[in-house]
Structure formats: C-alpha cells, structure tokens
Design a protein around this motif. Structure first.
Motif, PDB file in Angstrom:
ATOM      1  N   VAL A  42       0.888  -1.275  -0.058  1.00  0.00           N
ATOM      2  CA  VAL A  42      -0.188   0.018   0.035  1.00  0.00           C
ATOM      3  C   VAL A  42       0.935   1.150  -0.045  1.00  0.00           C
ATOM      4  N   SER A  43       2.161   1.158   0.326  1.00  0.00           N
ATOM      5  CA  SER A  43       2.906   2.336   0.381  1.00  0.00           C
ATOM      6  C   SER A  43       3.509   2.638  -1.104  1.00  0.00           C
ATOM      7  N   ASP A  44       3.222   1.949  -2.108  1.00  0.00           N
ATOM      8  CA  ASP A  44       3.930   2.095  -3.284  1.00  0.00           C
ATOM      9  C   ASP A  44       2.918   2.932  -4.124  1.00  0.00           C
ATOM     10  N   PRO A  45       3.488   4.146  -4.578  1.00  0.00           N
ATOM     11  CA  PRO A  45       2.681   4.978  -5.438  1.00  0.00           C
ATOM     12  C   PRO A  45       1.847   4.454  -6.753  1.00  0.00           C
ATOM     13  N   ALA A  46       2.651   3.219  -7.061  1.00  0.00           N
ATOM     14  CA  ALA A  46       1.991   2.821  -8.467  1.00  0.00           C
ATOM     15  C   ALA A  46       1.073   1.667  -8.107  1.00  0.00           C
TER      16      ALA A  46
ATOM     17  N   ARG B  71      -4.688   5.801   1.437  1.00  0.00           N
ATOM     18  CA  ARG B  71      -5.723   5.722   0.268  1.00  0.00           C
ATOM     19  C   ARG B  71      -5.754   4.428  -0.512  1.00  0.00           C
ATOM     20  N   ASN B  72      -4.437   3.733  -0.567  1.00  0.00           N
ATOM     21  CA  ASN B  72      -4.232   2.563  -1.339  1.00  0.00           C
ATOM     22  C   ASN B  72      -4.778   1.549  -0.535  1.00  0.00           C
ATOM     23  N   ARG B  73      -4.657   1.515   0.931  1.00  0.00           N
ATOM     24  CA  ARG B  73      -5.516   0.552   1.568  1.00  0.00           C
ATOM     25  C   ARG B  73      -7.032   0.782   1.498  1.00  0.00           C
ATOM     26  N   ASN B  74      -7.579   1.927   1.537  1.00  0.00           N
ATOM     27  CA  ASN B  74      -9.144   2.021   1.286  1.00  0.00           C
ATOM     28  C   ASN B  74      -9.420   1.453  -0.006  1.00  0.00           C
ATOM     29  N   PHE B  75      -8.564   1.831  -1.073  1.00  0.00           N
ATOM     30  CA  PHE B  75      -8.979   1.329  -2.374  1.00  0.00           C
ATOM     31  C   PHE B  75      -8.988  -0.352  -2.350  1.00  0.00           C
TER      32      PHE B  75
ATOM     33  N   VAL C  46      -9.598  -2.304   0.072  1.00  0.00           N
ATOM     34  CA  VAL C  46     -10.847  -2.736   0.761  1.00  0.00           C
ATOM     35  C   VAL C  46     -11.835  -2.754   0.243  1.00  0.00           C
ATOM     36  N   GLU C  47     -12.297  -1.693  -0.537  1.00  0.00           N
ATOM     37  CA  GLU C  47     -13.489  -1.199  -1.292  1.00  0.00           C
ATOM     38  C   GLU C  47     -13.590  -2.349  -2.535  1.00  0.00           C
ATOM     39  N   GLN C  48     -12.475  -2.526  -3.266  1.00  0.00           N
ATOM     40  CA  GLN C  48     -12.574  -3.262  -4.452  1.00  0.00           C
ATOM     41  C   GLN C  48     -12.831  -4.753  -4.089  1.00  0.00           C
ATOM     42  N   ALA C  49     -12.472  -5.289  -2.979  1.00  0.00           N
ATOM     43  CA  ALA C  49     -12.713  -6.452  -2.265  1.00  0.00           C
ATOM     44  C   ALA C  49     -14.222  -6.542  -1.825  1.00  0.00           C
ATOM     45  N   ARG C  50     -14.625  -5.547  -1.412  1.00  0.00           N
ATOM     46  CA  ARG C  50     -16.013  -5.488  -0.854  1.00  0.00           C
ATOM     47  C   ARG C  50     -16.935  -5.538  -2.242  1.00  0.00           C
ATOM     48  N   GLN C  51     -16.498  -4.872  -3.256  1.00  0.00           N
ATOM     49  CA  GLN C  51     -17.388  -4.844  -4.379  1.00  0.00           C
ATOM     50  C   GLN C  51     -17.581  -6.065  -5.194  1.00  0.00           C
ATOM     51  N   ARG C  52     -16.314  -6.790  -5.046  1.00  0.00           N
ATOM     52  CA  ARG C  52     -16.048  -8.020  -5.650  1.00  0.00           C
ATOM     53  C   ARG C  52     -16.241  -9.402  -4.924  1.00  0.00           C
ATOM     54  N   LYS C  53     -16.594  -8.952  -3.772  1.00  0.00           N
ATOM     55  CA  LYS C  53     -16.912 -10.258  -2.770  1.00  0.00           C
ATOM     56  C   LYS C  53     -15.773 -11.190  -2.837  1.00  0.00           C
ATOM     57  N   VAL C  54     -14.773 -10.430  -2.669  1.00  0.00           N
ATOM     58  CA  VAL C  54     -13.354 -11.138  -2.591  1.00  0.00           C
ATOM     59  C   VAL C  54     -12.807 -11.289  -1.189  1.00  0.00           C
TER      60      VAL C  54
ATOM     61  N   GLU D 288      -8.172  -2.259  13.042  1.00  0.00           N
ATOM     62  CA  GLU D 288      -8.379  -1.908  11.594  1.00  0.00           C
ATOM     63  C   GLU D 288      -8.701  -2.920  10.680  1.00  0.00           C
ATOM     64  N   ALA D 289      -8.104  -4.198  10.897  1.00  0.00           N
ATOM     65  CA  ALA D 289      -8.252  -5.386  10.096  1.00  0.00           C
ATOM     66  C   ALA D 289      -9.644  -5.896  10.454  1.00  0.00           C
ATOM     67  N   VAL D 290     -10.182  -5.856  11.347  1.00  0.00           N
ATOM     68  CA  VAL D 290     -11.474  -6.325  11.654  1.00  0.00           C
ATOM     69  C   VAL D 290     -12.562  -5.260  11.035  1.00  0.00           C
ATOM     70  N   GLU D 291     -12.321  -4.162  11.167  1.00  0.00           N
ATOM     71  CA  GLU D 291     -13.258  -3.055  10.613  1.00  0.00           C
ATOM     72  C   GLU D 291     -13.399  -3.153   9.051  1.00  0.00           C
ATOM     73  N   ASP D 292     -12.005  -3.603   8.467  1.00  0.00           N
ATOM     74  CA  ASP D 292     -11.932  -3.618   7.144  1.00  0.00           C
ATOM     75  C   ASP D 292     -12.532  -4.916   6.581  1.00  0.00           C
ATOM     76  N   GLY D 293     -13.078  -5.662   7.336  1.00  0.00           N
ATOM     77  CA  GLY D 293     -13.660  -6.926   7.078  1.00  0.00           C
ATOM     78  C   GLY D 293     -12.699  -8.183   6.572  1.00  0.00           C
TER      79      GLY D 293
END
Length: 380
Positions: A142-146, A213-217, A219-227, A242-247
């Motif tokens: 998550v710390s990688d800009p790319a 912001r990368n971690r949030n991205f 987490v959101e992608q996993a939720r959308q795709r049910k991964v 934090e891990a529990v909150e992120d599912g």
C-alpha cells in the motif's frame, strides 16, 4: 460413473482418525466405511494415512521459478509448469499464487514479472496442463505510489480469489526494528550507508502520502467483488482493530503474540509460515509459529517460500504441540484455510466434498507423500 475405492488406510477426518475405506465417485467423496473393503480393484493403501489435499493460501514460489538467480529470467510458461509440479508433489491441490502488487524499490522488475506470471498461469490453465488448482492472491504493497495502477488490470481476472494489504515501511509491522530493516535491505540492494538513509526516508514519505488511500482502495475493491481479504504482519491491537473494521478474514503472519491472540479472538484465521515451524523460528526475528500454537491461536499454516514445508509443519504440530492432535494439525493446512478463503467444497474428508486427497507414509525420518489426487484423478 467413475468409481475409485481406497481401502486399508487411516482416514484423517475433521475430528478423528479412522481405519477404513473411502469411496470416490465422479471426483467427489461418496462413502466412508470402517474396515477393509473386498471390492475388486480397490487400492490397498497398506495402512498409510489419507488426508485431504492441502490448501495453500500464500506462496511466492512461482516468482522463484521465474527468477531462479539474479538476472536469470526463466521462460514464464516453463516456470509455471515447474512450479505447479513442485506444488502438486508437495501434496498441495489448491494453491493461491501470491503476486506482489507494488514494491518498495522503484524501477524493480516486479511489475514485468507480474505481467509474465499472470499471463502464463492463464495460458497454462486454458491448455489444461496444470496439476493443482491455481487461484490468484494479490498482495498489495500500500505504500507504493504505483500500486493502484498495477492492481486495476488484474481485478477483472477470473482467477482472482484473495486480496491482502501489506506495508513494509521501516519501524512497524514486520520491521519494528529499524536496525533489522536496515540490515536486511542494505544487503539485499547493496546500498551504502548514505544510500540506505535516503532509502528509509523515501519509504517513510511514501507511506505518509500513499498508504491510507491505497489500503482503502483495496478494501473497497474486495467488498465490491466479494473477494476475501487478508491483513499482513499485524503487530498491535490497533492493527487488528483496523483489520476487523475492514472485514478481513485472515491474519497473515502476525508479528506478536498480542496481535495473534486478538486476531484469533476476533474470528480471523491466524496464518503462520511453515518454514517458521520447520526451522524453529522467524527468519526476521518476530514471534515463532510454535509459540502461537502453544497459545492455541495458530489456525492456518502457509508454505510461504518452501512448498514442502506445508505438510512437514503440520506433522510437526501433531507430533510436538500438546493441543494439536492429528486432525487439528491437518486442519491447519486443509479445512481451515479453505474455509477462511470461502472454499466450501474442499478441505475435509466428508461425503460430498471434492476428492482431493494425499497419501502419506509415516517414515520415522520425515512424512513421505506417495500419492496425490485432485478430483479423484491422480496428479502426483
């Protein structure tokens, strides 16, 4: 209907070991019987153990086949097939190939290797040449800009099964000790003291700017795709919260007893490395897998960088840790990782599950795999 009968074996079920017979029909387990079968054509396993096929959630073994030595780039398809053969011969019938999305060093070849590996895996699958079932585990730095740029093309892959978030910034998680971080990466990248100081400063700046912001991205992608999601190298109670909150459903390689206990109590499957157990400790100086087992909070074993360590570590658990009998130890490499990744059709010898099976001869020196079946078909 295709039928295969295994008899005169010790069947490792979810909560007991029984001497008996297993009937496989059309790739699934059809019957479990006590005693020896007289069915013509039955395979006599001569008293050997029969366990479920191993489920590996995190291995970077493929990358090692693609780059067996520095600057020695191997053809991608050849690397995939060699990796698959090693995986199957280690008793692993389901493997999550861990692909690093991002790096801590700018200009590395990791992005190019990622493209080569994923394309080669897809091609090998389409040609039906793989022995194990291969699923993608995308490990997001998550710390990688790319990171987002690298991740987005792979989010649509039909092979995607697991996402995880990792952060290898010095002074936290895997590298709480800056001295350990400095020693590890200075040697790895052949940096001078001044270059290493600049490297550490740059990594900390990247974390400030990009990690949240990368971690949030991810987490959101996993939720959308049910991964399913995994956290990586959690060290503190705040990390676990934090891990529990992120599912998250999996806690990969927690670095402290407190983080492992909190993760386990919160319902995350605590995963540790097989090499940690086999070698007797962590190569980076963090908590040992055996210590977590003695606390009763080791749920899943991963072979990480050494496929043969998966079965070896499970059998060590059964032999040396009081609260882990054979069924519980085997579950750490079969039933529990399957459940943590949402695979409900495998990981256990029970009627209706996939006939992914491993025959083990209990040598006094080392557990010896003498047969591997996936969907009832022998693959090793």
């Amino acid at each position: 209907m295709q039928e295969h009968v295994f008899t005169n074996c010790r069947l490792v079920l979810a909560d007991e070991v029984v001497e008996g017979t297993l009937v496989v029909q059309d790739g699934a387990i059809a019957a479990i019987d006590h005693g020896v079968s007289s069915t013509p054509g039955a395979t006599d396993l001569e008293g050997d153990l029969l366990i479920p096929g191993l489920v590996e959630l995190h291995t970077d073994n493929l990358e090692r086949h693609l780059l067996p030595r520095p600057k020695a780039h191997w053809p991608a398809i050849a690397a995939v097939i060699a990796h698959d053969s090693q995986i199957a011969s280690s008793g692993i019938t389901t493997v999550y190939d861990a692909m690093a999305i991002g790096d801590i060093q700018s200009g590395s070849m990791r992005k190019k290797r990622l493209e080569d590996m994923t394309a080669a895996l897809r091609e090998a699958k389409e040609h039906g040449v793989l022995k194990a079932e291969h699923i993608l585990h995308l490990r997001c730095e998550v710390s990688d800009p790319a990171m987002q740029e690298m991740l987005e093309p792979l989010l649509h892959s039909p092979d995607l099964g697991l996402l995880s978030v990792m952060d290898h910034t010095p002074g936290q998680r895997q590298f709480v000790s800056e001295e350990t971080y400095r020693h590890y990466y200075q040697a790895k990248f052949n940096l001078t003291d001044n270059e290493m100081n600049d490297f550490i400063a740059a990594r900390r700046e990247d974390q400030k700017i990009h990690s949240k912001r990368n971690r949030n991205f991810v987490v959101e992608q996993a939720r959308q795709r049910k991964v399913h999601l995994a956290s990586h190298d959690d060290a503190t109670l705040d990390h676990v919260e934090e891990a529990v909150e992120d599912g998250m459903t999996i806690a990969e390689f927690p670095t402290t007893v407190d983080a492992a206990k909190a993760s386990h109590e919160a319902g995350l499957a605590v995963m540790m490395g097989g090499p940690n157990l086999v070698r007797g400790g962590s190569h980076s100086g963090n908590v040992s897998a055996r210590e977590l087992a003695e606390h009763g909070v080791l749920d899943v074993i991963s072979s990480d960088y050494a496929p043969a360590s998966l079965l070896h570590a499970a059998m060590l658990l059964a032999d040396t840790v009081e609260d882990y009998d054979l069924p519980r130890a085997v579950a750490t490499v079969t039933k529990t990782p399957a459940a943590a990744a949402g695979l409900t059709d495998r990981g256990e010898i029970t009627i209706g599950k996939k006939a992914d099976l491993v025959r083990i001869w209990g040598s006094a020196l080392h557990p010896i795999i003498t047969g591997v079946w996936r969907d009832g078909e022998r693959v090793a």
